[in-house]
Design a protein around this motif. Sequence first.
Motif, PDB file in Angstrom:
ATOM      1  N   ALA A   1       2.324   5.344   5.882  1.00 32.86           N
ATOM      2  CA  ALA A   1       1.836   4.232   5.808  1.00 32.86           C
ATOM      3  C   ALA A   1       2.504   3.214   6.217  1.00 32.86           C
ATOM      4  O   ALA A   1       1.797   1.926   6.398  1.00 32.86           O
ATOM      5  CB  ALA A   1       1.650   3.980   4.259  1.00 32.86           C
ATOM      6  N   ALA A   2       3.733   3.239   6.852  1.00 30.07           N
ATOM      7  CA  ALA A   2       4.335   2.091   7.529  1.00 30.07           C
ATOM      8  C   ALA A   2       3.805   1.522   8.542  1.00 30.07           C
ATOM      9  O   ALA A   2       3.064   2.557   9.407  1.00 30.07           O
ATOM     10  CB  ALA A   2       6.026   2.546   7.587  1.00 30.07           C
ATOM     11  N   ALA A   3       4.066   0.453   8.987  1.00 27.47           N
ATOM     12  CA  ALA A   3       3.505  -0.487  10.152  1.00 27.47           C
ATOM     13  C   ALA A   3       4.553  -0.363  10.980  1.00 27.47           C
ATOM     14  O   ALA A   3       5.251  -1.402  11.031  1.00 27.47           O
ATOM     15  CB  ALA A   3       2.786  -1.600   9.723  1.00 27.47           C
ATOM     16  N   VAL A   4       4.939   0.650  11.619  1.00 28.64           N
ATOM     17  CA  VAL A   4       6.061   0.822  12.412  1.00 28.64           C
ATOM     18  C   VAL A   4       5.819   0.221  13.620  1.00 28.64           C
ATOM     19  O   VAL A   4       4.718   0.278  14.537  1.00 28.64           O
ATOM     20  CB  VAL A   4       6.221   2.349  12.987  1.00 28.64           C
TER      21      VAL A   4
ATOM     22  N   LEU B   1      -3.579  -0.864  -5.390  1.00 24.99           N
ATOM     23  CA  LEU B   1      -3.347   0.202  -6.363  1.00 24.99           C
ATOM     24  C   LEU B   1      -4.679   1.306  -6.442  1.00 24.99           C
ATOM     25  O   LEU B   1      -4.307   2.461  -6.542  1.00 24.99           O
ATOM     26  CB  LEU B   1      -3.292  -0.402  -7.561  1.00 24.99           C
ATOM     27  N   ALA B   2      -5.828   0.806  -6.488  1.00 24.61           N
ATOM     28  CA  ALA B   2      -6.772   1.650  -6.492  1.00 24.61           C
ATOM     29  C   ALA B   2      -7.035   2.717  -5.457  1.00 24.61           C
ATOM     30  O   ALA B   2      -7.354   3.930  -5.563  1.00 24.61           O
ATOM     31  CB  ALA B   2      -8.295   0.927  -6.859  1.00 24.61           C
TER      32      ALA B   2
ATOM     33  N   GLN C   1       0.792  -1.234  -0.040  1.00 26.70           N
ATOM     34  CA  GLN C   1      -0.082   0.039   0.040  1.00 26.70           C
ATOM     35  C   GLN C   1       0.610   1.147   0.003  1.00 26.70           C
ATOM     36  O   GLN C   1       0.686   2.258  -0.636  1.00 26.70           O
ATOM     37  CB  GLN C   1      -0.891  -0.116   1.074  1.00 26.70           C
ATOM     38  N   GLY C   2       1.785   1.431   1.116  1.00 27.58           N
ATOM     39  CA  GLY C   2       2.543   2.493   1.021  1.00 27.58           C
ATOM     40  C   GLY C   2       3.460   2.943  -0.292  1.00 27.58           C
ATOM     41  O   GLY C   2       3.637   3.929  -0.778  1.00 27.58           O
ATOM     42  N   HIS C   3       4.092   1.768  -0.985  1.00 29.80           N
ATOM     43  CA  HIS C   3       4.659   1.928  -2.291  1.00 29.80           C
ATOM     44  C   HIS C   3       3.740   2.299  -3.264  1.00 29.80           C
ATOM     45  O   HIS C   3       4.117   3.036  -4.177  1.00 29.80           O
ATOM     46  CB  HIS C   3       5.481   0.276  -2.603  1.00 29.80           C
ATOM     47  N   ALA C   4       2.387   1.689  -3.363  1.00 32.10           N
ATOM     48  CA  ALA C   4       1.875   2.101  -4.255  1.00 32.10           C
ATOM     49  C   ALA C   4       1.331   3.690  -4.273  1.00 32.10           C
ATOM     50  O   ALA C   4       1.108   4.487  -5.272  1.00 32.10           O
ATOM     51  CB  ALA C   4       0.344   1.313  -4.202  1.00 32.10           C
ATOM     52  N   ILE C   5       1.103   4.199  -3.149  1.00 35.65           N
ATOM     53  CA  ILE C   5       0.701   5.669  -2.801  1.00 35.65           C
ATOM     54  C   ILE C   5       1.963   6.434  -3.267  1.00 35.65           C
ATOM     55  O   ILE C   5       2.125   7.433  -3.707  1.00 35.65           O
ATOM     56  CB  ILE C   5       0.628   5.522  -0.919  1.00 35.65           C
ATOM     57  N   ALA C   6       3.209   5.748  -2.831  1.00 38.76           N
ATOM     58  CA  ALA C   6       4.307   6.842  -3.373  1.00 38.76           C
ATOM     59  C   ALA C   6       4.206   6.825  -5.004  1.00 38.76           C
ATOM     60  O   ALA C   6       4.631   7.986  -5.405  1.00 38.76           O
ATOM     61  CB  ALA C   6       5.707   5.941  -2.890  1.00 38.76           C
ATOM     62  N   SER C   7       3.959   5.852  -5.647  1.00 41.82           N
ATOM     63  CA  SER C   7       4.024   5.795  -7.034  1.00 41.82           C
ATOM     64  C   SER C   7       2.940   6.707  -7.399  1.00 41.82           C
ATOM     65  O   SER C   7       3.106   7.403  -8.535  1.00 41.82           O
ATOM     66  CB  SER C   7       3.970   4.234  -7.580  1.00 41.82           C
ATOM     67  N   ALA C   8       1.692   6.752  -6.832  1.00 40.37           N
ATOM     68  CA  ALA C   8       0.781   7.423  -7.128  1.00 40.37           C
ATOM     69  C   ALA C   8       0.788   8.925  -7.220  1.00 40.37           C
ATOM     70  O   ALA C   8       0.293   9.793  -7.971  1.00 40.37           O
ATOM     71  CB  ALA C   8      -0.590   7.005  -6.261  1.00 40.37           C
TER      72      ALA C   8
ATOM     73  N   GLY D   1      -0.781  -7.454   4.089  1.00 36.47           N
ATOM     74  CA  GLY D   1       0.139  -8.349   3.275  1.00 36.47           C
ATOM     75  C   GLY D   1      -0.590  -8.761   1.896  1.00 36.47           C
ATOM     76  O   GLY D   1       0.258  -9.146   1.032  1.00 36.47           O
ATOM     77  N   GLY D   2      -1.861  -8.443   1.809  1.00 33.16           N
ATOM     78  CA  GLY D   2      -2.456  -8.943   0.529  1.00 33.16           C
ATOM     79  C   GLY D   2      -2.446  -7.714  -0.351  1.00 33.16           C
ATOM     80  O   GLY D   2      -1.859  -6.659  -0.497  1.00 33.16           O
ATOM     81  N   ASN D   3      -3.305  -7.890  -1.585  1.00 33.88           N
ATOM     82  CA  ASN D   3      -3.302  -7.030  -2.649  1.00 33.88           C
ATOM     83  C   ASN D   3      -4.501  -6.128  -2.405  1.00 33.88           C
ATOM     84  O   ASN D   3      -4.606  -5.273  -3.351  1.00 33.88           O
ATOM     85  CB  ASN D   3      -3.211  -8.043  -4.148  1.00 33.88           C
ATOM     86  N   GLU D   4      -5.401  -6.124  -1.541  1.00 38.35           N
ATOM     87  CA  GLU D   4      -6.629  -5.691  -1.613  1.00 38.35           C
ATOM     88  C   GLU D   4      -6.822  -4.841  -0.157  1.00 38.35           C
ATOM     89  O   GLU D   4      -6.107  -5.175   0.652  1.00 38.35           O
ATOM     90  CB  GLU D   4      -7.704  -6.405  -1.689  1.00 38.35           C
ATOM     91  N   ASN D   5      -7.552  -3.911  -0.266  1.00 37.32           N
ATOM     92  CA  ASN D   5      -7.522  -2.934   0.900  1.00 37.32           C
ATOM     93  C   ASN D   5      -9.248  -2.493   1.028  1.00 37.32           C
ATOM     94  O   ASN D   5      -9.818  -2.178   0.112  1.00 37.32           O
ATOM     95  CB  ASN D   5      -6.690  -1.851   1.234  1.00 37.32           C
TER      96      ASN D   5
END
Length: 393
Positions: free
Chosen positions: A268-271, A378-379, A211-218, A355-359
Amino acid sequence: MKRILLIVTGGIAAYKALELVRLATKADIGVTAVLTRSGAQFVTPLSLQALTGSKVYQDLFSLTDESEMGHIELSRAADLVVVAPATADILAKMTAGLADDLASTLLLATDKPVLVAPAMNVRMWQHPATSANMATLIQRGVLVVEPDEGPMACGEYGPGRLAEPPAIFAAIQAALNKGPLRGRHAIVTSGPTHEPIDPVRFIANRSSGKQGHAIASALAALGARVTLISGPVSLPDPPGLTTIHVETAREMQSAVQAALPADIAVCAAAVGDWRTATEAGQKIKKGGGAPPSLALAENPDILAGISAPGPQRPRLVVGFAAETEKLEEHAATKRARKGCDWLVANNVGGTGIMGGNENEVLLLTETDSAHWDRMNKLAVAQRLAAKIGDYFK
Protein backbone atom coordinates in the motif's frame (compact mmCIF):
# COMPACT_ATOMS: atom_id res chain seq x y z
CA MET A 1 -15.07 -20.20 28.97
CA LYS A 2 -14.36 -17.01 27.03
CA ARG A 3 -15.77 -13.84 28.56
CA ILE A 4 -16.62 -10.41 27.20
CA LEU A 5 -17.27 -7.14 29.00
CA LEU A 6 -20.21 -5.53 27.20
CA ILE A 7 -20.60 -1.76 27.56
CA VAL A 8 -24.03 -0.53 26.51
CA THR A 9 -24.20 3.21 25.86
CA GLY A 10 -27.14 5.45 25.03
CA GLY A 11 -29.01 5.29 21.74
CA ILE A 12 -32.22 3.91 20.33
CA ALA A 13 -30.31 0.85 19.10
CA ALA A 14 -29.38 -0.17 22.65
CA TYR A 15 -32.16 -2.76 22.56
CA LYS A 16 -30.04 -4.76 20.10
CA ALA A 17 -27.54 -5.34 22.91
CA LEU A 18 -30.03 -7.76 24.45
CA GLU A 19 -30.00 -9.91 21.31
CA LEU A 20 -26.20 -9.73 21.27
CA VAL A 21 -26.09 -11.06 24.84
CA ARG A 22 -28.42 -13.90 23.86
CA LEU A 23 -26.18 -14.89 20.95
CA ALA A 24 -23.08 -14.82 23.16
CA THR A 25 -24.52 -16.85 26.00
CA LYS A 26 -25.95 -19.39 23.56
CA ALA A 27 -22.38 -19.87 22.26
CA ASP A 28 -21.14 -20.38 25.83
CA ILE A 29 -19.45 -16.98 26.00
CA GLY A 30 -19.80 -15.32 29.38
CA VAL A 31 -21.02 -11.71 29.44
CA THR A 32 -20.55 -9.05 32.10
CA ALA A 33 -22.57 -5.93 31.32
CA VAL A 34 -21.87 -2.27 32.04
CA LEU A 35 -24.75 0.13 31.44
CA THR A 36 -24.18 3.87 31.12
CA ARG A 37 -26.62 6.43 32.49
CA SER A 38 -27.83 7.26 28.98
CA GLY A 39 -27.99 3.60 28.05
CA ALA A 40 -30.35 3.01 30.95
CA GLN A 41 -32.84 5.31 29.23
CA PHE A 42 -33.34 2.64 26.56
CA VAL A 43 -32.75 -0.73 28.29
CA THR A 44 -33.06 -1.65 31.95
CA PRO A 45 -30.43 -3.18 34.21
CA LEU A 46 -32.92 -5.93 35.03
CA SER A 47 -33.15 -6.97 31.37
CA LEU A 48 -29.40 -7.23 31.02
CA GLN A 49 -29.06 -9.02 34.36
CA ALA A 50 -31.70 -11.58 33.40
CA LEU A 51 -29.92 -12.41 30.13
CA THR A 52 -26.32 -12.33 31.40
CA GLY A 53 -27.10 -14.09 34.65
CA SER A 54 -24.82 -11.73 36.55
CA LYS A 55 -24.81 -8.28 38.10
CA VAL A 56 -24.95 -5.23 35.84
CA TYR A 57 -22.46 -2.50 36.70
CA GLN A 58 -23.38 1.17 36.41
CA ASP A 59 -21.74 3.35 39.06
CA LEU A 60 -18.04 4.23 39.16
CA PHE A 61 -18.28 5.31 42.78
CA SER A 62 -20.12 2.34 44.24
CA LEU A 63 -18.17 1.47 47.37
CA THR A 64 -19.58 -2.06 47.37
CA ASP A 65 -18.47 -2.69 43.83
CA GLU A 66 -15.05 -1.21 44.50
CA SER A 67 -14.49 -3.47 47.49
CA GLU A 68 -15.70 -6.57 45.64
CA MET A 69 -13.98 -6.10 42.31
CA GLY A 70 -12.91 -2.55 41.49
CA HIS A 71 -12.90 -0.90 38.13
CA ILE A 72 -9.34 -2.03 37.38
CA GLU A 73 -10.12 -5.72 37.86
CA LEU A 74 -13.42 -5.37 36.04
CA SER A 75 -11.63 -3.83 33.05
CA ARG A 76 -9.25 -6.75 32.80
CA ALA A 77 -11.31 -9.76 33.83
CA ALA A 78 -12.73 -10.42 30.36
CA ASP A 79 -11.01 -11.57 27.17
CA LEU A 80 -12.57 -8.80 25.08
CA VAL A 81 -14.26 -5.46 25.77
CA VAL A 82 -17.22 -4.71 23.48
CA VAL A 83 -18.99 -1.35 23.20
CA ALA A 84 -22.38 -1.80 21.51
CA PRO A 85 -23.89 0.54 20.68
CA ALA A 86 -20.97 2.97 20.71
CA THR A 87 -22.17 6.56 20.57
CA ALA A 88 -20.22 9.50 19.17
CA ASP A 89 -19.73 10.60 22.78
CA ILE A 90 -18.04 7.41 23.97
CA LEU A 91 -15.86 7.29 20.85
CA ALA A 92 -14.73 10.87 21.53
CA LYS A 93 -13.98 9.99 25.16
CA MET A 94 -11.95 6.96 24.08
CA THR A 95 -9.96 9.09 21.65
CA ALA A 96 -9.25 11.81 24.21
CA GLY A 97 -8.60 9.38 27.09
CA LEU A 98 -11.37 10.79 29.28
CA ALA A 99 -12.57 8.85 32.32
CA ASP A 100 -15.59 10.58 33.88
CA ASP A 101 -17.86 7.56 34.35
CA LEU A 102 -17.58 3.81 34.78
CA ALA A 103 -17.64 2.98 31.05
CA SER A 104 -14.96 5.47 29.99
CA THR A 105 -12.80 4.59 33.01
CA LEU A 106 -12.94 0.88 32.16
CA LEU A 107 -11.99 1.61 28.55
CA LEU A 108 -9.00 3.66 29.67
CA ALA A 109 -7.88 1.09 32.23
CA THR A 110 -8.24 -2.08 30.19
CA ASP A 111 -5.33 -4.00 28.74
CA LYS A 112 -7.59 -6.26 26.68
CA PRO A 113 -8.66 -5.91 23.01
CA VAL A 114 -11.55 -3.49 22.46
CA LEU A 115 -14.27 -3.81 19.81
CA VAL A 116 -16.75 -1.00 19.11
CA ALA A 117 -19.98 -1.02 17.10
CA PRO A 118 -20.83 2.64 16.38
CA ALA A 119 -24.43 3.84 16.11
CA MET A 120 -25.52 7.43 15.56
CA ASN A 121 -27.22 9.87 13.21
CA VAL A 122 -25.77 9.92 9.70
CA ARG A 123 -24.54 13.51 10.08
CA MET A 124 -22.81 12.64 13.33
CA TRP A 125 -21.17 9.58 11.73
CA GLN A 126 -19.96 11.61 8.75
CA HIS A 127 -18.79 14.59 10.83
CA PRO A 128 -15.04 15.24 10.48
CA ALA A 129 -14.61 14.94 14.25
CA THR A 130 -16.07 11.43 14.28
CA SER A 131 -14.05 10.44 11.21
CA ALA A 132 -10.87 11.68 12.89
CA ASN A 133 -11.73 9.87 16.12
CA MET A 134 -12.34 6.61 14.27
CA ALA A 135 -9.06 6.94 12.39
CA THR A 136 -7.21 7.48 15.67
CA LEU A 137 -8.88 4.53 17.37
CA ILE A 138 -8.11 2.11 14.56
CA GLN A 139 -4.49 3.21 14.61
CA ARG A 140 -4.46 2.28 18.29
CA GLY A 141 -5.75 -1.18 17.46
CA VAL A 142 -9.42 -0.81 18.34
CA LEU A 143 -11.61 -3.22 16.34
CA VAL A 144 -14.65 -1.72 14.62
CA VAL A 145 -17.89 -3.17 13.28
CA GLU A 146 -18.94 -0.59 10.72
CA PRO A 147 -22.52 0.74 11.02
CA ASP A 148 -25.12 -0.21 8.45
CA GLU A 149 -26.83 2.12 6.00
CA GLY A 150 -30.56 2.62 6.06
CA PRO A 151 -33.49 4.56 7.51
CA MET A 152 -33.02 5.96 11.00
CA ALA A 153 -35.29 6.67 13.93
CA CYS A 154 -34.80 10.41 13.30
CA GLY A 155 -36.25 10.04 9.80
CA GLU A 156 -32.97 10.47 7.91
CA TYR A 157 -31.29 7.87 5.73
CA GLY A 158 -27.64 6.89 5.47
CA PRO A 159 -24.79 5.13 7.27
CA GLY A 160 -24.97 5.15 11.06
CA ARG A 161 -27.39 2.37 11.98
CA LEU A 162 -25.98 -0.13 14.46
CA ALA A 163 -24.87 -3.29 12.70
CA GLU A 164 -27.17 -6.23 13.27
CA PRO A 165 -26.34 -8.45 16.29
CA PRO A 166 -25.23 -11.46 14.17
CA ALA A 167 -22.64 -9.26 12.41
CA ILE A 168 -21.36 -7.90 15.71
CA PHE A 169 -21.29 -11.39 17.19
CA ALA A 170 -19.30 -12.69 14.21
CA ALA A 171 -16.72 -9.97 14.88
CA ILE A 172 -16.64 -10.95 18.55
CA GLN A 173 -16.03 -14.59 17.66
CA ALA A 174 -13.27 -13.61 15.24
CA ALA A 175 -11.59 -11.48 17.92
CA LEU A 176 -11.85 -14.22 20.54
CA ASN A 177 -10.71 -16.95 18.18
CA LYS A 178 -7.95 -14.84 16.60
CA GLY A 179 -9.79 -14.79 13.31
CA PRO A 180 -9.46 -16.48 9.93
CA LEU A 181 -5.85 -15.32 9.41
CA ARG A 182 -4.52 -16.98 12.54
CA GLY A 183 -1.07 -18.42 11.84
CA ARG A 184 -0.60 -16.33 8.68
CA HIS A 185 2.20 -13.81 8.21
CA ALA A 186 1.34 -10.58 6.40
CA ILE A 187 3.72 -7.91 5.15
CA VAL A 188 2.18 -4.46 4.67
CA THR A 189 4.02 -1.47 3.22
CA SER A 190 2.67 1.98 4.04
CA GLY A 191 3.29 5.68 3.66
CA PRO A 192 5.56 7.58 1.25
CA THR A 193 9.27 7.25 0.63
CA HIS A 194 11.65 10.20 0.91
CA GLU A 195 14.40 10.25 -1.70
CA PRO A 196 17.16 12.67 -0.62
CA ILE A 197 18.34 15.43 -2.94
CA ASP A 198 20.75 16.89 -0.41
CA PRO A 199 20.92 16.82 3.42
CA VAL A 200 17.80 19.06 3.75
CA ARG A 201 15.66 18.34 0.66
CA PHE A 202 13.98 15.24 -0.70
CA ILE A 203 11.57 13.98 -3.37
CA ALA A 204 8.31 12.72 -1.86
CA ASN A 205 4.55 12.52 -2.34
CA ARG A 206 1.40 13.32 -0.36
CA SER A 207 0.81 9.83 1.11
CA SER A 208 -0.06 9.93 4.83
CA GLY A 209 0.14 6.18 5.48
CA LYS A 210 -3.39 6.17 6.91
CA GLN A 211 -4.67 3.51 4.51
CA GLY A 212 -1.67 1.20 4.86
CA HIS A 213 -1.57 1.46 8.64
CA ALA A 214 -5.32 0.78 8.84
CA ILE A 215 -4.88 -2.33 6.67
CA ALA A 216 -2.09 -3.59 8.90
CA SER A 217 -4.28 -3.20 11.99
CA ALA A 218 -7.27 -4.82 10.26
CA LEU A 219 -5.20 -7.86 9.26
CA ALA A 220 -3.84 -8.15 12.80
CA ALA A 221 -7.41 -8.03 14.12
CA LEU A 222 -8.16 -11.13 12.02
CA GLY A 223 -5.29 -12.99 13.64
CA ALA A 224 -2.42 -12.40 11.20
CA ARG A 225 1.12 -11.81 12.39
CA VAL A 226 1.80 -8.50 10.69
CA THR A 227 5.07 -6.84 9.71
CA LEU A 228 4.36 -3.22 8.84
CA ILE A 229 7.09 -1.52 6.81
CA SER A 230 6.47 2.20 7.00
CA GLY A 231 7.97 5.15 5.25
CA PRO A 232 8.12 8.53 7.03
CA VAL A 233 4.68 9.25 8.51
CA SER A 234 3.30 11.16 11.50
CA LEU A 235 1.16 8.21 12.66
CA PRO A 236 1.85 6.20 15.81
CA ASP A 237 2.94 2.59 15.41
CA PRO A 238 -0.16 0.36 15.57
CA PRO A 239 -0.14 -1.89 18.65
CA GLY A 240 0.07 -5.65 18.39
CA LEU A 241 2.32 -5.88 15.34
CA THR A 242 5.92 -5.29 14.24
CA THR A 243 6.68 -1.94 12.63
CA ILE A 244 9.89 -1.32 10.68
CA HIS A 245 10.69 2.28 9.80
CA VAL A 246 12.42 3.14 6.54
CA GLU A 247 12.98 6.27 4.53
CA THR A 248 13.87 5.44 0.92
CA ALA A 249 12.53 3.00 -1.66
CA ARG A 250 15.72 0.97 -1.54
CA GLU A 251 15.46 0.69 2.25
CA MET A 252 11.84 -0.42 1.90
CA GLN A 253 12.81 -3.05 -0.65
CA SER A 254 15.48 -4.42 1.67
CA ALA A 255 13.05 -4.50 4.60
CA VAL A 256 10.44 -6.36 2.52
CA GLN A 257 12.98 -8.96 1.43
CA ALA A 258 14.19 -9.40 5.02
CA ALA A 259 10.61 -9.91 6.27
CA LEU A 260 9.95 -12.83 3.89
CA PRO A 261 8.64 -15.51 3.86
CA ALA A 262 5.02 -14.38 4.17
CA ASP A 263 1.58 -15.64 3.22
CA ILE A 264 0.24 -12.18 2.35
CA ALA A 265 1.82 -9.02 1.00
CA VAL A 266 -0.16 -5.79 0.76
CA CYS A 267 1.93 -3.13 -0.98
CA ALA A 268 0.00 0.00 0.00
CA ALA A 269 3.01 2.33 0.20
CA ALA A 270 3.31 5.15 -2.33
CA VAL A 271 6.88 4.33 -3.26
CA GLY A 272 8.73 7.04 -5.13
CA ASP A 273 9.32 6.04 -8.75
CA TRP A 274 12.56 8.00 -8.99
CA ARG A 275 15.44 9.20 -6.89
CA THR A 276 18.31 11.53 -7.66
CA ALA A 277 21.15 9.73 -9.40
CA THR A 278 23.58 11.42 -7.03
CA GLU A 279 22.80 12.83 -3.60
CA ALA A 280 24.57 16.10 -2.86
CA GLY A 281 26.77 15.94 0.22
CA GLN A 282 26.00 19.54 1.18
CA LYS A 283 22.94 21.75 0.82
CA ILE A 284 22.60 22.95 -2.77
CA LYS A 285 22.83 26.75 -2.72
CA LYS A 286 21.23 29.25 -5.02
CA GLY A 287 23.89 30.90 -7.12
CA GLY A 288 21.84 33.58 -8.79
CA GLY A 289 21.78 31.77 -12.12
CA ALA A 290 19.66 29.00 -13.54
CA PRO A 291 18.38 26.40 -11.05
CA PRO A 292 20.40 23.17 -10.93
CA SER A 293 19.17 20.22 -12.95
CA LEU A 294 18.54 16.93 -11.19
CA ALA A 295 19.52 13.69 -12.89
CA LEU A 296 17.03 10.99 -11.88
CA ALA A 297 17.41 7.23 -11.53
CA GLU A 298 14.58 4.71 -11.36
CA ASN A 299 13.84 3.15 -7.98
CA PRO A 300 13.41 -0.61 -7.52
CA ASP A 301 9.92 -1.96 -8.24
CA ILE A 302 8.95 -3.52 -4.92
CA LEU A 303 5.53 -4.78 -6.02
CA ALA A 304 6.85 -6.43 -9.20
CA GLY A 305 9.71 -7.96 -7.27
CA ILE A 306 7.57 -9.60 -4.61
CA SER A 307 5.02 -10.71 -7.25
CA ALA A 308 7.61 -12.52 -9.34
CA PRO A 309 7.40 -16.34 -9.26
CA GLY A 310 9.75 -17.97 -6.81
CA PRO A 311 9.94 -20.00 -3.60
CA GLN A 312 9.35 -16.94 -1.38
CA ARG A 313 6.48 -15.40 -3.32
CA PRO A 314 3.54 -14.84 -0.92
CA ARG A 315 0.42 -16.81 -1.73
CA LEU A 316 -1.54 -13.54 -2.09
CA VAL A 317 0.03 -10.28 -3.29
CA VAL A 318 -2.12 -7.14 -3.25
CA GLY A 319 -0.87 -4.02 -4.98
CA PHE A 320 -2.11 -0.42 -4.90
CA ALA A 321 -2.36 2.07 -7.75
CA ALA A 322 -2.88 5.80 -7.31
CA GLU A 323 -4.24 7.24 -10.53
CA THR A 324 -5.57 10.61 -11.69
CA GLU A 325 -7.28 9.48 -14.92
CA LYS A 326 -8.51 6.36 -16.78
CA LEU A 327 -8.71 4.45 -13.52
CA GLU A 328 -9.95 1.08 -14.81
CA GLU A 329 -7.70 1.04 -17.86
CA HIS A 330 -4.54 1.97 -15.96
CA ALA A 331 -5.37 -0.37 -13.05
CA ALA A 332 -5.84 -3.39 -15.30
CA THR A 333 -2.62 -2.62 -17.13
CA LYS A 334 -0.70 -2.24 -13.90
CA ARG A 335 -2.00 -5.51 -12.41
CA ALA A 336 -0.91 -7.40 -15.51
CA ARG A 337 2.46 -5.65 -15.67
CA LYS A 338 3.30 -6.10 -11.99
CA GLY A 339 2.07 -9.68 -11.72
CA CYS A 340 0.18 -9.17 -8.45
CA ASP A 341 -2.95 -11.18 -7.64
CA TRP A 342 -5.19 -8.26 -6.66
CA LEU A 343 -4.89 -4.55 -7.23
CA VAL A 344 -6.59 -1.77 -5.29
CA ALA A 345 -6.82 1.36 -7.43
CA ASN A 346 -8.00 4.78 -6.39
CA ASN A 347 -8.39 8.10 -8.14
CA VAL A 348 -6.26 10.48 -6.08
CA GLY A 349 -7.35 13.44 -8.16
CA GLY A 350 -10.42 13.74 -5.92
CA THR A 351 -10.45 16.13 -2.99
CA GLY A 352 -9.30 14.64 0.31
CA ILE A 353 -8.15 11.25 -0.99
CA MET A 354 -4.34 11.55 -0.95
CA GLY A 355 -3.50 12.14 2.70
CA GLY A 356 -7.15 12.36 3.78
CA ASN A 357 -9.36 10.13 5.93
CA GLU A 358 -11.50 8.65 3.14
CA ASN A 359 -10.94 6.55 0.06
CA GLU A 360 -12.88 5.36 -2.98
CA VAL A 361 -11.39 2.33 -4.65
CA LEU A 362 -11.65 -0.17 -7.47
CA LEU A 363 -10.61 -3.70 -6.50
CA LEU A 364 -9.38 -5.92 -9.31
CA THR A 365 -8.88 -9.65 -8.68
CA GLU A 366 -8.03 -12.57 -10.94
CA THR A 367 -11.70 -13.07 -11.78
CA ASP A 368 -13.64 -9.85 -11.32
CA SER A 369 -13.68 -6.19 -10.34
CA ALA A 370 -15.66 -4.24 -7.76
CA HIS A 371 -16.11 -0.53 -7.15
CA TRP A 372 -16.30 0.50 -3.50
CA ASP A 373 -18.05 3.79 -2.84
CA ARG A 374 -16.22 6.50 -0.92
CA MET A 375 -15.85 5.58 2.74
CA ASN A 376 -13.55 6.00 5.71
CA LYS A 377 -10.13 4.43 5.14
CA LEU A 378 -10.78 2.32 8.22
CA ALA A 379 -13.82 0.82 6.48
CA VAL A 380 -11.79 0.19 3.32
CA ALA A 381 -9.13 -1.58 5.40
CA GLN A 382 -11.63 -3.77 7.20
CA ARG A 383 -13.43 -4.66 3.99
CA LEU A 384 -10.16 -5.58 2.27
CA ALA A 385 -8.98 -7.58 5.30
CA ALA A 386 -12.28 -9.47 5.40
CA LYS A 387 -11.90 -10.36 1.71
CA ILE A 388 -8.35 -11.56 2.37
CA GLY A 389 -9.69 -13.61 5.30
CA ASP A 390 -12.29 -15.19 3.01
CA TYR A 391 -9.55 -16.00 0.48
CA PHE A 392 -7.61 -17.99 3.07
CA LYS A 393 -10.67 -19.85 4.33
